[in-house]
Design a protein around this motif. Structure first.
Motif, PDB file in Angstrom:
ATOM      1  N   LYS A  87       0.837  -1.207   0.000  1.00 37.45           N
ATOM      2  CA  LYS A  87       0.000   0.000   0.000  1.00 37.45           C
ATOM      3  C   LYS A  87       0.866   1.250   0.000  1.00 37.45           C
ATOM      4  O   LYS A  87       0.489   2.282  -0.554  1.00 37.45           O
ATOM      5  CB  LYS A  87      -0.932  -0.013   1.209  1.00 37.45           C
ATOM      6  CG  LYS A  87      -1.976  -1.125   1.168  1.00 37.45           C
ATOM      7  CD  LYS A  87      -2.885  -1.071   2.387  1.00 37.45           C
ATOM      8  CE  LYS A  87      -4.015  -2.092   2.271  1.00 37.45           C
ATOM      9  NZ  LYS A  87      -3.524  -3.470   2.122  1.00 37.45           N
ATOM     10  N   ALA A  88       2.030   1.171   0.626  1.00 32.32           N
ATOM     11  CA  ALA A  88       2.973   2.292   0.598  1.00 32.32           C
ATOM     12  C   ALA A  88       3.786   2.228  -0.686  1.00 32.32           C
ATOM     13  O   ALA A  88       3.805   1.214  -1.385  1.00 32.32           O
ATOM     14  CB  ALA A  88       3.887   2.231   1.818  1.00 32.32           C
ATOM     15  N   THR A  89       4.472   3.318  -0.997  1.00 33.96           N
ATOM     16  CA  THR A  89       5.369   3.324  -2.151  1.00 33.96           C
ATOM     17  C   THR A  89       6.438   2.257  -1.939  1.00 33.96           C
ATOM     18  O   THR A  89       7.112   2.261  -0.898  1.00 33.96           O
ATOM     19  CB  THR A  89       6.023   4.693  -2.311  1.00 33.96           C
ATOM     20  OG1 THR A  89       5.002   5.689  -2.443  1.00 33.96           O
ATOM     21  CG2 THR A  89       6.929   4.725  -3.531  1.00 33.96           C
ATOM     22  N   PRO A  90       6.605   1.331  -2.891  1.00 34.70           N
ATOM     23  CA  PRO A  90       7.569   0.244  -2.685  1.00 34.70           C
ATOM     24  C   PRO A  90       8.963   0.720  -2.289  1.00 34.70           C
ATOM     25  O   PRO A  90       9.600   0.132  -1.413  1.00 34.70           O
ATOM     26  CB  PRO A  90       7.573  -0.469  -4.043  1.00 34.70           C
ATOM     27  CG  PRO A  90       6.202  -0.243  -4.585  1.00 34.70           C
ATOM     28  CD  PRO A  90       5.841   1.148  -4.145  1.00 34.70           C
ATOM     29  N   LEU A  91       9.444   1.803  -2.911  1.00 36.37           N
ATOM     30  CA  LEU A  91      10.789   2.274  -2.592  1.00 36.37           C
ATOM     31  C   LEU A  91      10.880   2.747  -1.146  1.00 36.37           C
ATOM     32  O   LEU A  91      11.903   2.528  -0.478  1.00 36.37           O
ATOM     33  CB  LEU A  91      11.190   3.409  -3.542  1.00 36.37           C
ATOM     34  CG  LEU A  91      12.585   3.994  -3.309  1.00 36.37           C
ATOM     35  CD1 LEU A  91      13.661   2.929  -3.473  1.00 36.37           C
ATOM     36  CD2 LEU A  91      12.845   5.161  -4.254  1.00 36.37           C
ATOM     37  N   LYS A  92       9.829   3.362  -0.643  1.00 35.15           N
ATOM     38  CA  LYS A  92       9.819   3.810   0.755  1.00 35.15           C
ATOM     39  C   LYS A  92       9.960   2.619   1.695  1.00 35.15           C
ATOM     40  O   LYS A  92      10.705   2.674   2.681  1.00 35.15           O
ATOM     41  CB  LYS A  92       8.531   4.578   1.051  1.00 35.15           C
ATOM     42  CG  LYS A  92       8.444   5.087   2.479  1.00 35.15           C
ATOM     43  CD  LYS A  92       7.149   5.844   2.721  1.00 35.15           C
ATOM     44  CE  LYS A  92       7.065   6.326   4.162  1.00 35.15           C
ATOM     45  NZ  LYS A  92       5.779   7.056   4.415  1.00 35.15           N
ATOM     46  N   VAL A  93       9.246   1.543   1.391  1.00 33.16           N
ATOM     47  CA  VAL A  93       9.343   0.331   2.215  1.00 33.16           C
ATOM     48  C   VAL A  93      10.753  -0.249   2.141  1.00 33.16           C
ATOM     49  O   VAL A  93      11.321  -0.683   3.150  1.00 33.16           O
ATOM     50  CB  VAL A  93       8.308  -0.718   1.753  1.00 33.16           C
ATOM     51  CG1 VAL A  93       8.436  -2.001   2.575  1.00 33.16           C
ATOM     52  CG2 VAL A  93       6.895  -0.157   1.863  1.00 33.16           C
ATOM     53  N   VAL A  94      11.318  -0.246   0.949  1.00 32.25           N
ATOM     54  CA  VAL A  94      12.679  -0.771   0.772  1.00 32.25           C
ATOM     55  C   VAL A  94      13.665  -0.012   1.650  1.00 32.25           C
ATOM     56  O   VAL A  94      14.490  -0.613   2.354  1.00 32.25           O
ATOM     57  CB  VAL A  94      13.095  -0.670  -0.710  1.00 32.25           C
ATOM     58  CG1 VAL A  94      14.595  -0.943  -0.871  1.00 32.25           C
ATOM     59  CG2 VAL A  94      12.294  -1.648  -1.561  1.00 32.25           C
ATOM     60  N   LEU A  95      13.589   1.315   1.627  1.00 32.54           N
ATOM     61  CA  LEU A  95      14.559   2.138   2.341  1.00 32.54           C
ATOM     62  C   LEU A  95      14.358   2.114   3.854  1.00 32.54           C
ATOM     63  O   LEU A  95      15.332   2.187   4.612  1.00 32.54           O
ATOM     64  CB  LEU A  95      14.487   3.582   1.841  1.00 32.54           C
ATOM     65  CG  LEU A  95      14.889   3.796   0.374  1.00 32.54           C
ATOM     66  CD1 LEU A  95      14.692   5.245  -0.033  1.00 32.54           C
ATOM     67  CD2 LEU A  95      16.326   3.375   0.144  1.00 32.54           C
ATOM     68  N   THR A  96      13.121   2.014   4.292  1.00 31.20           N
ATOM     69  CA  THR A  96      12.850   2.087   5.735  1.00 31.20           C
ATOM     70  C   THR A  96      12.904   0.730   6.429  1.00 31.20           C
ATOM     71  O   THR A  96      13.264   0.648   7.603  1.00 31.20           O
ATOM     72  CB  THR A  96      11.467   2.716   5.998  1.00 31.20           C
ATOM     73  OG1 THR A  96      10.452   1.966   5.300  1.00 31.20           O
ATOM     74  CG2 THR A  96      11.432   4.161   5.517  1.00 31.20           C
ATOM     75  N   GLU A  97      12.569  -0.344   5.721  1.00 31.67           N
ATOM     76  CA  GLU A  97      12.474  -1.643   6.364  1.00 31.67           C
ATOM     77  C   GLU A  97      13.535  -2.646   5.905  1.00 31.67           C
ATOM     78  O   GLU A  97      13.675  -3.715   6.504  1.00 31.67           O
ATOM     79  CB  GLU A  97      11.082  -2.245   6.136  1.00 31.67           C
ATOM     80  CG  GLU A  97       9.955  -1.382   6.691  1.00 31.67           C
ATOM     81  CD  GLU A  97       8.579  -2.004   6.460  1.00 31.67           C
ATOM     82  OE1 GLU A  97       8.514  -3.230   6.193  1.00 31.67           O
ATOM     83  OE2 GLU A  97       7.576  -1.262   6.532  1.00 31.67           O
ATOM     84  N   HIS A  98      14.260  -2.318   4.856  1.00 32.32           N
ATOM     85  CA  HIS A  98      15.225  -3.286   4.308  1.00 32.32           C
ATOM     86  C   HIS A  98      16.563  -2.625   3.994  1.00 32.32           C
ATOM     87  O   HIS A  98      17.201  -2.942   2.990  1.00 32.32           O
ATOM     88  CB  HIS A  98      14.642  -3.945   3.045  1.00 32.32           C
ATOM     89  CG  HIS A  98      13.353  -4.672   3.292  1.00 32.32           C
ATOM     90  ND1 HIS A  98      13.301  -5.967   3.755  1.00 32.32           N
ATOM     91  CD2 HIS A  98      12.064  -4.262   3.162  1.00 32.32           C
ATOM     92  CE1 HIS A  98      12.043  -6.345   3.890  1.00 32.32           C
ATOM     93  NE2 HIS A  98      11.267  -5.328   3.531  1.00 32.32           N
ATOM     94  N   ALA A  99      17.008  -1.733   4.865  1.00 28.56           N
ATOM     95  CA  ALA A  99      18.269  -1.023   4.639  1.00 28.56           C
ATOM     96  C   ALA A  99      19.458  -1.985   4.629  1.00 28.56           C
ATOM     97  O   ALA A  99      20.392  -1.833   3.837  1.00 28.56           O
ATOM     98  CB  ALA A  99      18.466   0.049   5.712  1.00 28.56           C
ATOM     99  N   GLY A 100      19.424  -2.976   5.511  1.00 32.67           N
ATOM    100  CA  GLY A 100      20.515  -3.952   5.554  1.00 32.67           C
ATOM    101  C   GLY A 100      20.626  -4.741   4.269  1.00 32.67           C
ATOM    102  O   GLY A 100      21.735  -4.984   3.765  1.00 32.67           O
TER     103      GLY A 100
END
Length: 440
Positions: free
Chosen positions: A222-235
């Motif tokens: 539901k959120a912008t995919p890139l936002k999820v990538v940067l906030t939840e999958h930084a590692g």
């Protein structure tokens, strides 16, 4: 054995990606010819070479934004639709480069047109290769993710072989026909035509089953995919940057920049340099399925550690013997082939491992972010940087980024065991453990 449907999907996806890779890198193989016809004849050959490599780099520099935008739509509207669109976006500019007027004909408009078309190529490849990797990885079974990864990347890297072969063949045709411009025009024209053919064939692909499942169950992010990538999958992104540093550095140093180095610094005849590079690329491509299958047996960590050791030994030997072999007009194909097999040990794993770092609903955006930024930083600028440094410090300079790639690979091997993976055997074990815990 790979199922028939899985093999068909892998074949069609890899075919298109191979042609995209060919279309994108052929520019480098005919860089010497391009530098002569797209820039003023009264400037030095070195300045023309730098300007040509700068336009080559533009294709990489537009990739981060373009690739992430394309991946966003891949996560939103589906893998297959973007697959077809992207290959058309690559094929048309490639064909147009082949028919561009030269500096002698239209002046400064020639390099401007070349720059614009190169930028469009960068937009296409920024979405294509991540899309192909994700598409194939989502179709592969957990026990064959490494095999699918190595096979895809092996076939895709045949695009480098096609590029080298096309440049060599076009040079011979141009010489026999007495039309020098065919040496650089033919590879682009043929690549554009084949790209459109691949787009037609891709109509027969089926949507990724994992993506179709989350689409049907309305589990798209539901959120912008890139936002999820940067906030939840930084590692995962940092790990992906490491993979891209290794892949981009090794591929560019040994199989894209090296022919130019041999010609300009060692005085190796152009045809001889291209032939040696073809053998190295062939060894790189055909050995990737083996290394991918090995990773299915021994795991990502041990496979990366094996690759780090193989690359280090091969790289030191390659640069140790290169000058002597070139000076003696020896067989350059042997060191190139050995290096190709060693580099394949690591970069064969990139498509499957990178795709496994991210969950399905953001996988294409997750893959595209480190992939495209890494390509821009580590591949797009490398030929330009090396051309500059080699001029001031000698032809041994490329050894140092290659050694750095070996060190980064060793760090990745030590780290991968602690990464959360969403595809492959590790994800199955995690899912099984969760199911057992819930049952208890």
């Amino acid at each position: 054995m790979m199922k028939k449907k899985e093999a068909r999907t892998l074949g069609l996806a890899a075919l298109g990606a191979t042609l995209e890779f060919y279309d994108f890198v052929i520019f480098l193989f005919v860089a010497a010819a391009i530098s002569e016809v797209f820039f003023p004849p009264d400037i030095s050959p070195w300045v023309r070479q730098i300007q040509t490599f700068a336009i080559f780099a533009i294709g990489y520099l537009v990739r981060p934004v373009a690739g992430i935008v394309m991946a966003h739509f891949g996560d939103r509207v589906g893998r297959k639709k973007m697959f077809i669109f992207l290959i058309v976006l690559m094929a048309v500019p490639t064909f147009l480069i082949g028919v561009l007027p030269t500096y002698q004909q239209v002046g400064v408009l020639a390099p401007i047109g070349l720059l614009i078309l190169r930028a469009l190529q960068g937009c296409a490849v920024g979405g294509e290769l991540p899309g192909a990797a994700v598409f194939v990885s989502e179709h592969a079974s957990a026990s064959r993710l490494g095999t699918a990864s190595g096979t895809l990347h092996g076939v895709v890297h045949l695009g480098l072989l096609l590029g080298t072969g096309a440049a060599a063949l076009a040079g011979m045709i141009a010489a026999q026909a007495g039309i020098p411009s065919l040496a650089w025009r033919l590879p682009f024209i043929v690549g554009g035509i084949f790209g459109l053919t691949a787009a037609y064939l891709r109509r027969h692909l089926e949507e990724s089953p994992l993506y179709a499942e989350i689409q049907q169950s309305k589990q798209l992010s539901k959120a912008t995919p890139l936002k999820v990538v940067l906030t939840e999958h930084a590692g995962a992104c940092c790990f992906g940057f490491g993979l891209m540093f290794v892949m981009a550095t090794c591929s560019t140093v040994f199989f894209q920049y090296m022919p130019t180095l041999l010609i300009t610094q060692y005085g190796v005849p152009r045809q001889e340099a291209l032939n040696a590079n073809m053998w190295g690329t062939f060894a790189l491509a055909v050995s990737m399925p083996f290394w991918g299958r090995l990773s299915d047996s021994i795991g990502w960590g041990r496979a990366l550690a094996t690759g780090a050791a193989a690359m280090l030994l091969a790289t030191v030997w390659f640069f140790h013997c290169l000058a002597d072999v070139a000076a003696a007009h020896g067989n350059l194909a042997v060191p190139f082939a050995v290096q190709g097999v060693a580099v394949a040990a690591v970069i064969s794993l990139v498509p499957g491992l990178m795709a496994a770092l991210f969950p399905t609903n953001i996988r294409q955006s997750g893959y595209a972010f480190p992939y495209n930024i890494g390509a821009a930083l580590f591949a797009g600028l490398t030929p330009l940087m090396l051309a500059w440094l080699v001029r001031d410090h000698g032809p041994g300079v490329p050894l140092y980024p290659a050694i750095a790639a070996c060190a980064v690979t060793a760090l990745l091997a030590a780290r991968v065991g602690g990464m959360r993976l969403y595809l492959g055997k590790q994800s199955e074990r995690v899912a099984g453990a969760v199911a057992t815990q819930n049952a208890g």
